[in-house]
Design a protein around this motif. Structure first.
Motif, mmCIF file in Angstrom:
data_model
loop_
_atom_site.group_PDB
_atom_site.id
_atom_site.type_symbol
_atom_site.label_atom_id
_atom_site.label_comp_id
_atom_site.label_asym_id
_atom_site.label_seq_id
_atom_site.Cartn_x
_atom_site.Cartn_y
_atom_site.Cartn_z
ATOM 1 N N TRP A 125 0.826 -1.199 0.000
ATOM 2 C CA TRP A 125 0.000 0.000 0.000
ATOM 3 C C TRP A 125 0.866 1.257 0.000
ATOM 4 N N SER A 126 0.377 2.284 -0.637
ATOM 5 C CA SER A 126 0.939 3.624 -0.520
ATOM 6 C C SER A 126 -0.204 4.621 -0.702
ATOM 7 N N VAL A 127 0.039 5.854 -0.284
ATOM 8 C CA VAL A 127 -0.945 6.921 -0.469
ATOM 9 C C VAL A 127 -0.305 7.997 -1.339
ATOM 10 N N SER A 128 -0.810 8.153 -2.556
ATOM 11 C CA SER A 128 -0.381 9.263 -3.406
ATOM 12 C C SER A 128 -1.073 10.538 -2.933
ATOM 13 N N PHE A 129 -0.368 11.662 -2.959
ATOM 14 C CA PHE A 129 -0.978 12.913 -2.503
ATOM 15 C C PHE A 129 -0.580 14.055 -3.425
ATOM 16 N N GLU A 130 -1.384 15.096 -3.397
ATOM 17 C CA GLU A 130 -1.102 16.310 -4.159
ATOM 18 C C GLU A 130 -1.380 17.522 -3.288
ATOM 19 N N ILE A 131 -0.385 18.359 -3.161
ATOM 20 C CA ILE A 131 -0.514 19.625 -2.444
ATOM 21 C C ILE A 131 -0.664 20.740 -3.473
ATOM 22 N N THR A 132 -1.686 21.561 -3.305
ATOM 23 C CA THR A 132 -1.846 22.738 -4.153
ATOM 24 C C THR A 132 -1.435 23.967 -3.354
ATOM 25 N N ARG A 133 -0.391 24.642 -3.827
ATOM 26 C CA ARG A 133 0.088 25.837 -3.160
ATOM 27 C C ARG A 133 -0.897 26.990 -3.342
ATOM 28 N N MET A 134 -0.692 28.039 -2.563
ATOM 29 C CA MET A 134 -1.574 29.195 -2.640
ATOM 30 C C MET A 134 -1.505 29.874 -4.002
ATOM 31 N N ASN A 135 -0.386 29.703 -4.720
ATOM 32 C CA ASN A 135 -0.263 30.299 -6.057
ATOM 33 C C ASN A 135 -0.784 29.379 -7.163
ATOM 34 N N GLY A 136 -1.352 28.232 -6.761
ATOM 35 C CA GLY A 136 -1.928 27.319 -7.727
ATOM 36 C C GLY A 136 -0.998 26.224 -8.204
ATOM 37 N N GLU A 137 0.301 26.335 -7.917
ATOM 38 C CA GLU A 137 1.237 25.272 -8.293
ATOM 39 C C GLU A 137 0.982 24.028 -7.439
ATOM 40 N N THR A 138 1.330 22.871 -7.991
ATOM 41 C CA THR A 138 1.075 21.619 -7.281
ATOM 42 C C THR A 138 2.383 20.878 -6.993
ATOM 43 N N VAL A 139 2.371 20.157 -5.889
ATOM 44 C CA VAL A 139 3.477 19.292 -5.480
ATOM 45 C C VAL A 139 2.891 17.915 -5.229
ATOM 46 N N SER A 140 3.455 16.893 -5.860
ATOM 47 C CA SER A 140 2.947 15.536 -5.723
ATOM 48 C C SER A 140 3.959 14.654 -5.014
ATOM 49 N N GLY A 141 3.459 13.652 -4.325
ATOM 50 C CA GLY A 141 4.340 12.722 -3.632
ATOM 51 C C GLY A 141 3.622 11.424 -3.327
ATOM 52 N N GLU A 142 4.335 10.541 -2.654
ATOM 53 C CA GLU A 142 3.794 9.221 -2.325
ATOM 54 C C GLU A 142 4.301 8.810 -0.950
ATOM 55 N N LEU A 143 3.395 8.282 -0.132
ATOM 56 C CA LEU A 143 3.730 7.872 1.230
ATOM 57 C C LEU A 143 3.466 6.377 1.390
ATOM 58 N N PRO A 144 4.500 5.547 1.529
ATOM 59 C CA PRO A 144 4.280 4.111 1.752
ATOM 60 C C PRO A 144 3.662 3.877 3.134
ATOM 61 N N ILE A 145 2.772 2.899 3.241
ATOM 62 C CA ILE A 145 2.153 2.542 4.516
ATOM 63 C C ILE A 145 2.065 1.026 4.629
ATOM 64 N N GLU A 146 1.940 0.551 5.870
ATOM 65 C CA GLU A 146 1.732 -0.862 6.146
ATOM 66 C C GLU A 146 0.339 -1.056 6.724
ATOM 67 N N VAL A 147 -0.373 -2.052 6.218
ATOM 68 C CA VAL A 147 -1.725 -2.360 6.678
ATOM 69 C C VAL A 147 -1.749 -3.811 7.150
ATOM 70 N N SER A 148 -2.137 -4.026 8.394
ATOM 71 C CA SER A 148 -2.196 -5.379 8.938
ATOM 72 C C SER A 148 -3.604 -5.949 8.811
ATOM 73 N N SER A 149 -3.707 -7.264 8.953
ATOM 74 C CA SER A 149 -5.003 -7.935 8.884
ATOM 75 C C SER A 149 -5.764 -7.730 10.189
ATOM 76 N N SER A 150 -7.091 -7.657 10.102
ATOM 77 C CA SER A 150 -7.922 -7.403 11.276
ATOM 78 C C SER A 150 -9.188 -8.254 11.224
ATOM 79 N N TRP A 151 -9.700 -8.598 12.406
ATOM 80 C CA TRP A 151 -10.975 -9.317 12.482
ATOM 81 C C TRP A 151 -12.146 -8.429 12.090
ATOM 82 N N LYS A 152 -11.935 -7.124 12.005
ATOM 83 C CA LYS A 152 -13.026 -6.172 11.785
ATOM 84 C C LYS A 152 -13.423 -6.014 10.321
ATOM 85 N N PHE A 153 -12.878 -6.845 9.439
ATOM 86 C CA PHE A 153 -13.162 -6.678 8.015
ATOM 87 C C PHE A 153 -13.326 -8.030 7.343
ATOM 88 N N THR A 154 -14.323 -8.108 6.442
ATOM 89 C CA THR A 154 -14.511 -9.308 5.646
ATOM 90 C C THR A 154 -15.225 -8.919 4.355
#
Length: 268
Positions: A125-154
């Motif tokens: 898993w990762s989360v892609s993101f985009e920041i829009t500056r006040m002048n309208g320019e954009t900055v993009s990036g990606e944040l890796p994440i770890e997701v574990s298994s849970s009994w709360k989902f099926t």
């Protein structure tokens, strides 16, 4: 995708969401939140930090974001995200909403994401993101994440091969006595599209196996649709211990295969 404002009106989030106590919590002395750091990344002078109440797991998660420029909160026009699972041969997203200013602490942007599979051999898993500056320019990036298994989902699949994702939303920490019983249900219409299921019917049955062929249920009300994919009822656990709750979903005139949640109820 759900909205936090709608959910707050429906379910009174403060009564449902639990917080994890950690020696590695955020350091904002004015915040009532107790969060743990998930990951952070710096791109073009912006540091994007993700926090959560617990380690990320399959099912519904509340995510808390901070965007800083240098050592100060960044002044930006907008911040948008896209969670992605990379499985090598294919990629897909998951049910999620866009971050908005947190009602619990305005220093954070907050959103919900329902992760439909854990990290591991199947993919990452990762989360892609985009920041829009006040002048309208954009900055993009990606944040890796770890997701574990849970009994709360099926999940369950209908005769038409349509898949339904069922998240146990509340109680997060079941205790003896009265609890709100809340499920969150989504389906999939594409690799990037996971709409909430609005008008299904649920049949549930809580049960405690006492061994030797004996067991019992407890008082409960069947969850009903509250909007945005949430289904709310109540349950009164008569005792602590290991319980199961079966869930059968009827959607689009299709009665889907039953699924089971198994969990522990703590003494109040």
């Amino acid at each position: 995708m759900t909205t936090l404002k709608n959910y707050s009106r429906i379910l009174a989030m403060a009564a449902l969401v639990f917080t994890a106590v950690s020696c590695d919590t955020n350091n904002n002395a004015d915040s009532d939140l107790e969060l743990i750091p998930v990951n952070s990344v710096t791109v073009s002078g912006y540091t994007v930090s993700l926090h959560a109440e617990t380690e990320l797991e399959t099912g519904a998660n509340q995510l808390y974001w901070q965007i800083e420029e240098g050592s100060k909160p960044a002044e930006i026009e907008s911040f948008t995200i896209t969670p992605m699972m990379d499985m090598g041969q294919m990629m897909h997203s998951t049910p999620y909403e866009q971050p908005v200013t947190s009602d619990e602490d305005e220093d954070y942007l907050q959103n919900m994401a329902v992760f439909i599979m854990p990290s591991g051999e199947m993919g990452s898993w990762s989360v892609s993101f985009e920041i829009t500056r006040m002048n309208g320019e954009t900055v993009s990036g990606e944040l890796p994440i770890e997701v574990s298994s849970s009994w709360k989902f099926t999940s369950t699949r209908g005769d038409d091969d349509k898949v339904y994702y069922i998240s146990w939303y509340a109680p997060q920490k079941p205790v003896s006595g009265n609890n709100d019983l809340v499920f969150l249900i989504h389906t999939r219409t594409g690799m990037m599209d996971f709409p909430a299921v609005e008008n299904a019917e649920l049949s549930v049955y809580p049960y405690m196996d006492m061994g030797g062929g004996s067991g019992h249920s407890t008082d409960y009300t069947t969850p009903v649709a509250m909007g945005d994919g949430f289904y709310q009822g109540e349950i009164n656990y008569s005792m602590s211990g290991v319980w199961t709750t079966s869930v059968q979903l009827i959607a689009e005139n299709d009665t889907l295969p039953e699924v089971m949640f198994e969990y522990s109820v703590q003494a109040k």
